[in-house]
Design a protein around this motif. Structure first.
Motif, PDB file in Angstrom:
ATOM      1  N   GLY A  95     -10.086  -2.282   7.972  1.00  0.00           N
ATOM      2  CA  GLY A  95      -8.780  -2.143   7.815  1.00  0.00           C
ATOM      3  C   GLY A  95      -8.070  -1.211   8.938  1.00  0.00           C
ATOM      4  N   HIS A 125       3.206 -10.330   2.707  1.00  0.00           N
ATOM      5  CA  HIS A 125       2.789  -8.784   2.349  1.00  0.00           C
ATOM      6  C   HIS A 125       4.049  -8.044   1.583  1.00  0.00           C
ATOM      7  CE1 HIS A 125      -1.040  -9.412   4.153  1.00  0.00           C
ATOM      8  NE2 HIS A 125      -0.777  -9.134   5.513  1.00  0.00           N
ATOM      9  N   GLY A 129      -7.845  -0.010   0.399  1.00  0.00           N
ATOM     10  CA  GLY A 129      -8.483  -1.014  -0.405  1.00  0.00           C
ATOM     11  C   GLY A 129      -9.797  -0.691  -1.021  1.00  0.00           C
ATOM     12  N   SER A 175       0.846  -4.250   8.889  1.00  0.00           N
ATOM     13  CA  SER A 175      -0.399  -4.070   7.778  1.00  0.00           C
ATOM     14  C   SER A 175      -0.008  -4.338   6.328  1.00  0.00           C
ATOM     15  CB  SER A 175      -1.159  -2.878   8.102  1.00  0.00           C
ATOM     16  OG  SER A 175      -0.258  -1.658   7.599  1.00  0.00           O
ATOM     17  N   PRO A 176      -0.844  -4.597   5.661  1.00  0.00           N
ATOM     18  CA  PRO A 176      -0.417  -4.888   4.017  1.00  0.00           C
ATOM     19  C   PRO A 176      -0.131  -3.410   3.625  1.00  0.00           C
ATOM     20  CG  PRO A 176      -2.400  -5.958   4.420  1.00  0.00           C
ATOM     21  CD  PRO A 176      -2.159  -5.262   5.869  1.00  0.00           C
ATOM     22  N   LEU A 177      -0.801  -2.186   4.110  1.00  0.00           N
ATOM     23  CA  LEU A 177      -0.544  -0.998   3.682  1.00  0.00           C
ATOM     24  C   LEU A 177       1.044  -0.453   3.970  1.00  0.00           C
ATOM     25  CD1 LEU A 177      -2.333   1.202   2.713  1.00  0.00           C
ATOM     26  CD2 LEU A 177      -2.576   2.017   5.005  1.00  0.00           C
ATOM     27  N   ASP A 209      -5.731  -2.956   5.309  1.00  0.00           N
ATOM     28  CA  ASP A 209      -5.520  -2.075   4.206  1.00  0.00           C
ATOM     29  C   ASP A 209      -6.671  -1.191   3.778  1.00  0.00           C
ATOM     30  OD1 ASP A 209      -4.532  -1.384   1.747  1.00  0.00           O
ATOM     31  OD2 ASP A 209      -4.548  -3.153   0.570  1.00  0.00           O
ATOM     32  N   LYS A 257       2.951  -0.987   0.668  1.00  0.00           N
ATOM     33  CA  LYS A 257       2.277  -0.510  -0.651  1.00  0.00           C
ATOM     34  C   LYS A 257       2.419   0.966  -0.562  1.00  0.00           C
ATOM     35  CE  LYS A 257      -1.140  -4.050  -0.980  1.00  0.00           C
ATOM     36  NZ  LYS A 257      -2.396  -4.259  -1.101  1.00  0.00           N
TER      37      LYS A 257
END
Length: 332
Positions: A297, A92, A190, A39-41, A187, A44
Motif C-alpha cells: 500500500g 472509496h 490494513g 488511496s482508500p486511506l 491502504d 478512513k
C-alpha cells in the motif's frame, strides 16, 4: 493550535502523521498529497503534517491539493466513467458502512450544527487535513540542551508524545511516515487493523538489508506511543553519551534499529518486523507491480536520479479527461 486545511466529513479512527524533513520541496509534498488523496486511506483517516517551521509556500500547496481532491470527488461522483478508465476510485469515499454513516464529527475545527441528513457530506467520507510545526509541539526544543543543532529527523520524536497523547482517545491506529521518502498508494494500515493496539509494524530498509526503516511505522495507537516514548528516551541518552565521550553524531536510523532489537525495552510492544522490504517507484513498471501494491500500500521514492517522480505523476494524471480539468499543470 496547528493549521486546519480541511475539515473532514466525520470522526475518523485512524491517523496518518506525515513528517517533512528540511529537504522537502513543494513538488514532493504535492505528489505525496495527490497519491494519498487517491488511496482508500484518505477515506478512513485524518492526515497531520509535521513541518520543521512555518512555511507559507507549503500552506498554499496543501490548500491547492485539497481543492483538487474535492473537485475530483465531485466530478467523478457525477460522471459515468468506468473504474477501469479512471485514475480516481470514487467508491472509496461513497460506500459507507452503517457505523461510518453514524460516526460523530471530526475532532479538528469548530463543531458544526447540521440537522440535515441529505446533504453532500452525509454521503461521502474523507478525513481532515491539518498541519503543525515543531515549535507548536516542542516549544522548548527539548533536545537543544544536548545538541547544537537538532535535525528534524531527531526533533520529530520529541513532538510525537504531546501530539499522540492529546488524541489518544480518538484514534485506534496510527501511521508515521516520511513525506519525502514514501508515497501512499493503497491502504497500508490494513496490515495492522486486525492486530492489538499494542502492535507496531516496521519494515526493512532495503533488499539484503537487516536494518529496519525509521521513516515509516504503523500499528495500534498504544504501541506507536510507546515506541515513540522509548525512542525519545534513547535519543536523549545517546546525545548525553556523545557529549561525554565526544563520539560521532547521533544516527537516528542507528538508534531506531538498536531500539527495535531490544526486546526488553519494548516488552510492552507487540513488535512485528516485516520479512519483506518496500519496493521503489522504478519497480512499478515491472510485471509484479500489482502484487506490490496489494501487499504494502506504499512505496519508496528511491534513489533513481533519472526518474523525476513528480513530473511522471502529473503526466500520468493529465492523461485522464477528468483529471486534466482539475490540475493546473495540465493546462500548460
Amino acid at each position: 493550535m496547528g493549521t486546519l486545511y480541511r475539515r473532514g466529513t466525520r470522526a475518523m479512527t485512524e491517523l496518518v502523521v506525515a513528517h517533512a524533513l528540511d529537504s522537502l520541496t513543494r513538488d514532493d509534498l504535492k505528489s505525496f498529497l495527490r497519491l494519498f488523496h487517491r488511496s482508500p486511506l484518505a477515506s478512513k483517516s485524518d492526515l497531520l503534517i509535521l513541518f520543521p517551521s512555518k512555511t507559507a509556500a507549503f500552506d498554499a500547496a496543501i490548500l491547492e491539493e485539497n481543492d483538487s481532491f474535492l473537485k475530483l470527488l465531485t466530478r467523478y461522483k457525477s460522471s459515468n466513467v468506468s473504474h477501469s478508465s479512471a485514475s480516481f476510485d470514487v467508491t472509496h469515499f461513497t460506500k459507507l458502512s452503517k457505523r461510518e454513516r453514524k460516526s460523530g464529527e471530526p475532532i479538528w475545527g469548530r463543531r458544526i450544527r447540521n440537522n440535515s441528513t441529505g446533504n453532500e457530506s452525509a454521503r461521502v467520507s474523507y478525513g481532515s487535513v491539518a498541519g503543525f510545526d515543531v515549535e507548536e509541539l516542542d516549544p522548548e526544543n527539548s533536545l537543544s540542551g544536548f545538541l547544537d543543532h537538532v535535525p528534524m529527523s531527531l526533533r520529530r520524536w520529541a513532538c510525537y508524545p504531546m501530539l499522540l497523547g492529546r488524541v489518544r482517545r480518538n484514534f485506534k491506529h496510527v501511521m508515521l511516515v516520511d513525506v519525502k521518502e514514501f508515497l501512499i498508494l493503497g491502504d497500508p494500515l490494513g496490515r495492522v487493523r486486525t492486530q492489538s493496539l499494542e502492535s507496531v509494524l516496521v519494515t526493512r530498509h532495503g533488499k539484503r538489508n537487516s536494518r529496519v526503516d525509521s521513516g515509516v511505522l504503523m500499528g495500534g495507537s498504544r504501541g506507536i506511543r510507546r515506541v515513540c516514548s522509548k525512542m525519545l528516551t534513547d535519543i536523549v541518552r545517546a546525545t548525553m553519551h556523545q557529549q561525554v565521550k565526544k563520539k560521532n553524531p547521533v544516527s537516528e536510523l542507528g538508534l531506531f534499529n538498536q531500539l527495535v532489537g531490544n526486546d526488553y525495552v519494548l516488552k510492552e510492544v507487540n513488535l512485528i518486523v516485516s520479512t519483506e522490504s518496500l519496493g521503489e517507484v522504478s519497480s512499478l513498471s515491472g510485471s509484479g507491480s500489482h502484487n506490490l501494491l496489494s501487499k504494502h500500500g506504499l512505496i519508496r521514492r528511491g534513489k533513481n536520479t533519472t526518474l523525476d517522480v513528480n513530473s511522471a505523476l502529473i503526466t500520468h494524471l493529465c492523461s485522464f479527461p477528468i483529471d486534466s480539468t482539475v490540475y493546473s499543470e495540465c493546462r500548460y
